[in-house]
Design an enzyme around this catalytic site. Sequence first.
Site, mmCIF file in Angstrom:
data_model
loop_
_atom_site.group_PDB
_atom_site.id
_atom_site.type_symbol
_atom_site.label_atom_id
_atom_site.label_comp_id
_atom_site.label_asym_id
_atom_site.label_seq_id
_atom_site.Cartn_x
_atom_site.Cartn_y
_atom_site.Cartn_z
ATOM 1 N N LYS A 154 5.301 1.704 -3.207
ATOM 2 C CA LYS A 154 5.239 3.052 -3.795
ATOM 3 C C LYS A 154 5.473 2.910 -5.291
ATOM 4 C CE LYS A 154 4.808 7.416 -2.551
ATOM 5 N NZ LYS A 154 4.073 8.022 -1.435
ATOM 6 N N GLN A 162 7.246 3.841 3.813
ATOM 7 C CA GLN A 162 5.835 3.436 3.876
ATOM 8 C C GLN A 162 5.652 2.168 4.721
ATOM 9 O OE1 GLN A 162 3.849 5.502 1.513
ATOM 10 N NE2 GLN A 162 2.191 4.899 2.876
ATOM 11 N N LYS A 217 0.867 -1.187 0.000
ATOM 12 C CA LYS A 217 0.000 0.000 0.000
ATOM 13 C C LYS A 217 0.889 1.217 0.000
ATOM 14 C CE LYS A 217 -3.965 2.085 0.468
ATOM 15 N NZ LYS A 217 -3.670 2.757 -0.828
ATOM 16 N N GLY A 229 -2.743 8.241 -4.297
ATOM 17 C CA GLY A 229 -2.095 9.432 -4.862
ATOM 18 C C GLY A 229 -0.837 9.831 -4.108
ATOM 19 N N ASP A 230 -0.125 10.774 -4.672
ATOM 20 C CA ASP A 230 1.037 11.413 -4.011
ATOM 21 C C ASP A 230 1.290 12.668 -4.846
ATOM 22 O OD1 ASP A 230 3.303 10.924 -1.916
ATOM 23 O OD2 ASP A 230 4.419 11.460 -3.712
ATOM 24 N N THR A 269 -4.315 13.556 5.074
ATOM 25 C CA THR A 269 -2.890 13.718 5.416
ATOM 26 C C THR A 269 -2.676 15.053 6.140
ATOM 27 O OG1 THR A 269 -2.351 12.433 3.464
ATOM 28 C CG2 THR A 269 -0.544 13.606 4.503
ATOM 29 N N SER A 295 -6.935 5.853 3.705
ATOM 30 C CA SER A 295 -6.939 4.895 2.593
ATOM 31 C C SER A 295 -7.318 3.515 3.122
ATOM 32 C CB SER A 295 -5.556 4.823 1.937
ATOM 33 O OG SER A 295 -5.403 5.856 1.000
ATOM 34 N N LYS A 316 5.497 3.394 8.331
ATOM 35 C CA LYS A 316 4.331 4.269 8.498
ATOM 36 C C LYS A 316 3.048 3.430 8.558
ATOM 37 C CE LYS A 316 4.281 7.685 5.663
ATOM 38 N NZ LYS A 316 4.115 8.619 4.545
ATOM 39 N N ASN A 354 -2.101 19.216 -2.023
ATOM 40 C CA ASN A 354 -3.091 18.534 -1.198
ATOM 41 C C ASN A 354 -2.783 18.621 0.305
ATOM 42 O OD1 ASN A 354 -3.524 15.668 0.243
ATOM 43 N ND2 ASN A 354 -5.311 16.175 -0.981
#
Length: 448
Positions: free
Chosen positions: A126, A111, A90, A165-166, A210, A379, A114, A241
């Site tokens: 990622k 990630q 993820k 997204g990123d 976020t 998410s 996290k 964002n």
Amino acid sequence: MDSYSESVYNKVVEKDPGQKVFHQAVLEVLETLEPAIQKFPKYKENAILERIVEPERIIQFRVPWLGKDGKIQVNRGYRVQFNSAIGPYKGGLRFHPTVTQGMLKFLGFEQIFKNSLTGLPMGGGKGGSDFDPKGKTDAEVESFCHNFMLELYRHIGQFIDIPAGDIGVGGREIGYLYGAFRKLTNDHGTCVLTGKGPLYGGSLVRPEATGYGTVYFVEEMLKTQKQDMKGKTVCVSGSGNVAQFATEKCIDLGANVIALSDSSGWIHDPDGIDREKLAWIKELKNVRRGRIKEYAEHFNVSYSSDGSPWSLKCDVALPCATQNEVDGAEAKALVDNDVLAVGEGANMPCVPEAIEIFLESKILYGPGKAANAGGVSVSGLEMAQNSMRYFWTREEVDNRLHEIMRNIHASAYKTSEMFGDKGNYVLGANIAGFLKVADAMIEQGYTA
Ligand code: NDP
């Protein structure tokens, strides 16, 4: 660093000498894991460090697409499937000209820890491309997204890998990617992407998550010093964002955001950004796709293409743009100006020297792995809602997000105390995130 961690780090550098940001991320984690590695010999015995720094799989592919002049363009696409010990891979997709395999390995590595901290069953991954959406027409972005998915769809799925997204991948791009996935597979995939629009299965509060989560985390840090966000002066970097919704939550909590930026420069609005001005920024950035300079022209405030917002006096600093955007001198300026707390909305925005300055000065410093975990948390909640074929109200999702951020803070804080450096959230977050993944890897045997 002890000799075991050092040998693992040296091998990482030796194998991929050009992947500097990945080395930086690995070094930071290995240095802080040392007390845990020494306390529990099982991690060395099971070669956990050697295994955790090596992605399970990397997919690299060609993405041809059609430019507006009808000419064929070619970009490179990637998905780094880093670690699936505690759940399917993820992590977001980044579309930016600077994207390389090394950058995505750094982001995928972060990630892992996290996602573990969120308490939800998600592994780390990622992906992205060196495609630059800036200045492209909607039709070009659509063509790129369709062709990107033409390869990616084989590698993702609700129990395999769920991208989001990123940087450069917002609601518009997720929509195009999802449409392409659905046409290619004749399948909604239950939840194969997160950050979807609410009309087709997206969770409420995902776009906000976020930025809101970062401010919730900072609030928790402030509470340890009997402080809160009310009346605090805040500097934010970026205006995408994460920056937009961090600003929104600051306004909700009575704080005053006086600076924002983009990759061309930064604005200083000493009166503070209120809801009306923020609505204007959202329109500028998300609809007109303009530059932050236009804010300075419209509201008659100062704009600079030199330096950064970190030269301003503020109580709270929220770097929400990109990696390595706060250097040592800027960290020193923040500390000299009596900053109380730094919360990383972006991934690894502070260089190692800046982190050292924050830790030495004992200010409240919330690293991205913990402070920006709100996005992936919601998410995870989007996946849960899709699996239930149901949805939660805005308030329900926001409450769950808030609770997750409080838990992440408590876990990082408690772990820092357990390992003898109370209030060092870098150590606390890295060790807390690591222990769960490492133990899951051991339980699943050495091939896992
Ligand atoms: P966006 O693309 O929405 O916004 C990125 C912002 O950062 C833009 O204002 C951009 O300016 C600015 N920026 C990019 N590169 C630079 C640079 N080199 N110098 C100064 N400013 C720069 O991305 P997000 O807001 O989604 O992501 C921001 C950060 O947050 C990233 O580090 C991302 O990995 C991290 N993050 C995002 C999550 C999410 O849910 N979106 C989740 C967790 C972390 P410009 O428009 O000029 O490019």
